[in-house]
Every structure is written in structure tokens, then in C-alpha cells.
Design a protein around this motif. Sequence first.
Motif, PDB file in Angstrom:
ATOM      1  N   VAL A 115       0.862  -1.131   0.104  1.00 48.41           N
ATOM      2  CA  VAL A 115      -0.194   0.002   0.045  1.00 48.41           C
ATOM      3  C   VAL A 115       0.885   1.261  -0.030  1.00 48.41           C
ATOM      4  O   VAL A 115       0.554   2.194  -0.667  1.00 48.41           O
ATOM      5  CB  VAL A 115      -0.909   0.027   1.176  1.00 48.41           C
ATOM      6  N   GLU A 116       2.082   1.378   0.624  1.00 52.73           N
ATOM      7  CA  GLU A 116       2.757   2.303   0.654  1.00 52.73           C
ATOM      8  C   GLU A 116       3.355   2.597  -0.677  1.00 52.73           C
ATOM      9  O   GLU A 116       3.157   3.728  -1.120  1.00 52.73           O
ATOM     10  CB  GLU A 116       4.078   2.059   1.708  1.00 52.73           C
ATOM     11  N   ASN A 117       3.667   1.782  -1.283  1.00 54.25           N
ATOM     12  CA  ASN A 117       4.259   1.652  -2.774  1.00 54.25           C
ATOM     13  C   ASN A 117       3.256   2.334  -3.780  1.00 54.25           C
ATOM     14  O   ASN A 117       3.457   2.926  -4.734  1.00 54.25           O
ATOM     15  CB  ASN A 117       4.924   0.444  -3.115  1.00 54.25           C
ATOM     16  N   ASP A 118       2.012   1.698  -3.402  1.00 53.02           N
ATOM     17  CA  ASP A 118       0.921   2.274  -4.152  1.00 53.02           C
ATOM     18  C   ASP A 118       0.733   3.863  -4.234  1.00 53.02           C
ATOM     19  O   ASP A 118       0.442   4.379  -5.021  1.00 53.02           O
ATOM     20  CB  ASP A 118      -0.434   1.414  -3.942  1.00 53.02           C
ATOM     21  N   LEU A 119       0.794   4.238  -2.788  1.00 49.93           N
ATOM     22  CA  LEU A 119       0.579   5.474  -2.807  1.00 49.93           C
ATOM     23  C   LEU A 119       1.496   6.504  -3.066  1.00 49.93           C
ATOM     24  O   LEU A 119       1.365   7.323  -3.870  1.00 49.93           O
ATOM     25  CB  LEU A 119       0.398   5.791  -1.033  1.00 49.93           C
ATOM     26  N   LYS A 120       2.913   5.786  -3.188  1.00 54.52           N
ATOM     27  CA  LYS A 120       3.990   6.674  -3.828  1.00 54.52           C
ATOM     28  C   LYS A 120       3.753   6.734  -5.435  1.00 54.52           C
ATOM     29  O   LYS A 120       3.715   7.792  -5.932  1.00 54.52           O
ATOM     30  CB  LYS A 120       5.441   5.897  -3.513  1.00 54.52           C
ATOM     31  N   GLN A 121       3.171   5.805  -6.021  1.00 52.78           N
ATOM     32  CA  GLN A 121       2.902   5.654  -7.202  1.00 52.78           C
ATOM     33  C   GLN A 121       1.728   6.717  -7.614  1.00 52.78           C
ATOM     34  O   GLN A 121       1.877   7.288  -8.541  1.00 52.78           O
ATOM     35  CB  GLN A 121       2.862   4.129  -7.779  1.00 52.78           C
ATOM     36  N   TYR A 122       0.698   6.658  -6.889  1.00 53.18           N
ATOM     37  CA  TYR A 122      -0.363   7.569  -7.156  1.00 53.18           C
ATOM     38  C   TYR A 122       0.004   9.157  -6.970  1.00 53.18           C
ATOM     39  O   TYR A 122      -0.457   9.763  -7.642  1.00 53.18           O
ATOM     40  CB  TYR A 122      -1.396   7.018  -5.956  1.00 53.18           C
ATOM     41  N   THR A 123       0.854   9.097  -6.114  1.00 55.53           N
ATOM     42  CA  THR A 123       1.311  10.709  -5.829  1.00 55.53           C
ATOM     43  C   THR A 123       2.153  11.114  -6.862  1.00 55.53           C
ATOM     44  O   THR A 123       2.020  12.295  -7.292  1.00 55.53           O
ATOM     45  CB  THR A 123       2.293  10.660  -4.477  1.00 55.53           C
ATOM     46  N   SER A 124       2.976  10.304  -7.571  1.00 58.32           N
ATOM     47  CA  SER A 124       3.585  10.654  -8.532  1.00 58.32           C
ATOM     48  C   SER A 124       2.824  10.815  -9.810  1.00 58.32           C
ATOM     49  O   SER A 124       2.911  11.605 -10.540  1.00 58.32           O
ATOM     50  CB  SER A 124       4.620   9.469  -8.936  1.00 58.32           C
ATOM     51  N   GLN A 125       1.774   9.877  -9.979  1.00 59.13           N
ATOM     52  CA  GLN A 125       0.723  10.303 -11.022  1.00 59.13           C
ATOM     53  C   GLN A 125      -0.213  11.599 -10.878  1.00 59.13           C
ATOM     54  O   GLN A 125      -0.286  12.139 -11.693  1.00 59.13           O
ATOM     55  CB  GLN A 125      -0.158   9.093 -11.170  1.00 59.13           C
ATOM     56  N   LEU A 126      -0.240  11.768  -9.579  1.00 58.94           N
ATOM     57  CA  LEU A 126      -1.033  13.211  -9.237  1.00 58.94           C
ATOM     58  C   LEU A 126      -0.064  14.473  -9.619  1.00 58.94           C
ATOM     59  O   LEU A 126      -0.358  15.341 -10.308  1.00 58.94           O
ATOM     60  CB  LEU A 126      -1.162  13.415  -7.844  1.00 58.94           C
ATOM     61  N   VAL A 127       1.162  14.056  -9.579  1.00 62.30           N
ATOM     62  CA  VAL A 127       2.177  15.223 -10.061  1.00 62.30           C
ATOM     63  C   VAL A 127       2.246  15.346 -11.578  1.00 62.30           C
ATOM     64  O   VAL A 127       1.925  16.536 -12.075  1.00 62.30           O
ATOM     65  CB  VAL A 127       3.481  15.012  -9.540  1.00 62.30           C
ATOM     66  N   ASP A 128       2.143  14.098 -12.393  1.00 65.16           N
ATOM     67  CA  ASP A 128       2.054  14.256 -13.643  1.00 65.16           C
ATOM     68  C   ASP A 128       0.824  14.810 -14.038  1.00 65.16           C
ATOM     69  O   ASP A 128       0.914  15.531 -15.091  1.00 65.16           O
ATOM     70  CB  ASP A 128       2.274  12.773 -14.105  1.00 65.16           C
ATOM     71  N   LYS A 129      -0.299  14.455 -13.229  1.00 70.50           N
ATOM     72  CA  LYS A 129      -1.573  15.123 -13.828  1.00 70.50           C
ATOM     73  C   LYS A 129      -1.614  16.464 -13.726  1.00 70.50           C
ATOM     74  O   LYS A 129      -2.132  17.282 -14.884  1.00 70.50           O
ATOM     75  CB  LYS A 129      -2.833  14.196 -12.974  1.00 70.50           C
ATOM     76  N   SER A 130      -1.053  16.950 -12.609  1.00 65.77           N
ATOM     77  CA  SER A 130      -0.851  18.556 -12.532  1.00 65.77           C
ATOM     78  C   SER A 130      -0.269  19.094 -13.768  1.00 65.77           C
ATOM     79  O   SER A 130      -0.631  20.157 -14.293  1.00 65.77           O
ATOM     80  CB  SER A 130      -0.039  19.010 -11.179  1.00 65.77           C
ATOM     81  N   PHE A 131       1.006  18.435 -14.047  1.00 60.26           N
ATOM     82  CA  PHE A 131       1.531  19.284 -15.496  1.00 60.26           C
ATOM     83  C   PHE A 131       0.817  18.913 -16.511  1.00 60.26           C
ATOM     84  O   PHE A 131       0.830  19.730 -17.389  1.00 60.26           O
ATOM     85  CB  PHE A 131       3.149  18.477 -15.444  1.00 60.26           C
ATOM     86  N   HIS A 132       0.181  17.865 -16.580  1.00 58.22           N
ATOM     87  CA  HIS A 132      -0.504  17.405 -18.000  1.00 58.22           C
ATOM     88  C   HIS A 132      -1.369  18.567 -18.110  1.00 58.22           C
ATOM     89  O   HIS A 132      -1.830  19.139 -19.153  1.00 58.22           O
ATOM     90  CB  HIS A 132      -0.984  16.332 -17.834  1.00 58.22           C
ATOM     91  N   PHE A 133      -2.428  19.086 -16.978  1.00 60.71           N
ATOM     92  CA  PHE A 133      -3.571  19.849 -17.039  1.00 60.71           C
ATOM     93  C   PHE A 133      -3.027  21.262 -17.230  1.00 60.71           C
ATOM     94  O   PHE A 133      -3.521  22.342 -17.685  1.00 60.71           O
ATOM     95  CB  PHE A 133      -4.354  19.614 -16.219  1.00 60.71           C
ATOM     96  N   LEU A 134      -1.762  21.488 -16.414  1.00 57.85           N
ATOM     97  CA  LEU A 134      -1.226  22.882 -16.675  1.00 57.85           C
ATOM     98  C   LEU A 134      -0.881  23.147 -18.365  1.00 57.85           C
ATOM     99  O   LEU A 134      -1.071  24.220 -18.641  1.00 57.85           O
ATOM    100  CB  LEU A 134      -0.007  23.013 -15.738  1.00 57.85           C
ATOM    101  N   MET A 135      -0.415  22.159 -18.681  1.00 62.01           N
ATOM    102  CA  MET A 135      -0.109  22.439 -20.472  1.00 62.01           C
ATOM    103  C   MET A 135      -1.337  22.490 -21.218  1.00 62.01           C
ATOM    104  O   MET A 135      -1.438  23.251 -22.101  1.00 62.01           O
ATOM    105  CB  MET A 135       0.739  21.291 -20.766  1.00 62.01           C
ATOM    106  N   MET A 136      -2.540  21.894 -20.678  1.00 63.61           N
ATOM    107  CA  MET A 136      -3.599  21.995 -21.371  1.00 63.61           C
ATOM    108  C   MET A 136      -4.209  23.454 -21.142  1.00 63.61           C
ATOM    109  O   MET A 136      -4.535  24.059 -22.111  1.00 63.61           O
ATOM    110  CB  MET A 136      -4.631  20.768 -20.985  1.00 63.61           C
ATOM    111  N   LYS A 141      -5.664  21.277  -8.201  1.00 59.15           N
ATOM    112  CA  LYS A 141      -6.186  20.388  -7.383  1.00 59.15           C
ATOM    113  C   LYS A 141      -5.191  19.113  -7.353  1.00 59.15           C
ATOM    114  O   LYS A 141      -4.853  18.774  -6.197  1.00 59.15           O
ATOM    115  CB  LYS A 141      -7.520  19.946  -7.759  1.00 59.15           C
ATOM    116  N   ALA A 142      -4.850  18.678  -8.511  1.00 58.27           N
ATOM    117  CA  ALA A 142      -3.888  17.538  -8.256  1.00 58.27           C
ATOM    118  C   ALA A 142      -2.573  17.955  -7.667  1.00 58.27           C
ATOM    119  O   ALA A 142      -1.951  17.013  -6.974  1.00 58.27           O
ATOM    120  CB  ALA A 142      -3.488  17.312  -9.896  1.00 58.27           C
ATOM    121  N   TRP A 143      -2.120  19.113  -7.824  1.00 60.54           N
ATOM    122  CA  TRP A 143      -0.862  19.497  -7.242  1.00 60.54           C
ATOM    123  C   TRP A 143      -1.058  19.558  -5.604  1.00 60.54           C
ATOM    124  O   TRP A 143      -0.274  19.081  -4.991  1.00 60.54           O
ATOM    125  CB  TRP A 143      -0.514  20.849  -7.668  1.00 60.54           C
ATOM    126  N   ALA A 144      -2.199  20.070  -5.157  1.00 55.29           N
ATOM    127  CA  ALA A 144      -2.500  20.106  -3.693  1.00 55.29           C
ATOM    128  C   ALA A 144      -2.711  18.535  -3.276  1.00 55.29           C
ATOM    129  O   ALA A 144      -2.162  18.332  -1.906  1.00 55.29           O
ATOM    130  CB  ALA A 144      -3.480  20.963  -3.596  1.00 55.29           C
TER     131      ALA A 144
END
Length: 233
Positions: free
Chosen positions: A51-72, A96-99
Motif C-alpha cells: 500500500v505504501e508503494n501504491d501511494l507513492k505511485q499514485y502521488t507521482s501520477q498526481l504530479v504528472d496529472k498536474s503538469f498535464h493539465f497545466l499544459m492543457m 487540485k492535483a498538485w495540492a
Amino acid sequence: MMAKMNVVFVLGFVLVASAFATDLSANDCEINVEECSPTYSSFLSRSGKTVENDLKQYTSQLVDKSFHFLMMSSAFNKHSLDRPGFEKLYRKISDKAWADAIELIKYQSRRGSFGHLVQPSKGENYGKVLDVQELSSLQFALDYEKQMAKEAHAIHRKISHAHSKAGSNGSDDVYHYDPDAAHYLDENIIEYQSGVVRDLAGYVHNLKHFTSAKHAANDLGNHVFDEFLAKVE
């Protein structure tokens, strides 16, 4: 009377002993001072830290999401397009993704983990992120949010009571049950996702209705819908 008290005492002792037998981490700190940490349940090292690893992966995906939508968002803020409503919508999702990523890192730290970012497990298609077509960008945003929601549900399923076999024969599944992490996901991630998915789905259908006529009406429909987004977002 004394016999009843003895029975109660014995039952209490058995319950406490069985609890310690099920969760072997209950008295780790008393045995070894190096084991005194805030980690427990699904954050224990003996659980494989799934679960800890899953949360780390999900956190990284949230950061990616933040940059993706910032570019959009930036793509819709060009002088040649000028769609302030779409720019505002995607900037809001990005923020929101960044926060959420920052708060999830804080939560992992509170649970005794080091919430660093990891390499995303999936390759990114930045071509879609740079798509500046109004309707197709909304479709992309909806699919993106749904995928993030599915992954949050998958993590929640691992640590939910319904999935866990905690307490059965003292199996390792006891370390996957984590109501605190499940509660955090419910309140801070999953509840928001259901709302934004509903909103984006509505936007897709509304804009499709506005732009279903000939090309000239398409431009007007996009403009009117953009003004609507600028007011409601």
C-alpha cells in the motif's frame, strides 16, 4: 461470584493474548527500541509495503496529472485561441492535483513513510495533452479522471475491510487492512473524483449539443460554452 470473576479474567486474558498473536507488531517497540516508529497496518515493512508503494505511485501520477493539465490550460490561453473558460477549468484541475499530491506526501510522512516520488509505471502520451480542440480535450480530461479514480479504487480495495482477511489464522493479509488509509482516500481523493467525473461528463454532452450543427455554429457554440465555463469554474 468469584467463579464468575475468574471466568471474566480468563476470557479477557485470552482476548488480549489473541490480539497480540494476530498483530505481531503490537509489542515490537518494547522488544527493540529501533522498532519504535509510527508505522503499523499496511505501512509495516513485513507487509511488503504494497500500500505504501501504491501511494507513492499514485502521488507521482498526481504530479504528472498536474503538469498535464497545466499544459492543457496554457494551450487554451494563447492569443490565437483565447478560451479563458477552458483555461480556467484545466488550471483548476491542475492545481487540485498538485495540492492532492502534497497532502498525500504529508499523509505518508505521518504514517512513518518517506513520501518521495517514483517513476510513473506507464508511458505518457503528450500529444493528447497538447490537443486544443475543445470537445476532444474534455473527452481526454474525462478519461484521465476516470483512470485516476479507478486506480484510487484499486488501492482502496486492497485496504478495505471487505477485501481484507484480517484476523483469519493470523495470515499476512492482516497487514493489508488499513482503515485509516482507506478513510483518507475516501475523504480527500475519491469523493472529489466522483464529482469532477460527473461534471466533465456533463460538459462533454452539453458541448457536443452546442457544436453539432455546421461549422459557423460550432465556433459560436464553443465561444458560448467557454463563457459558461469561465463563470461556473
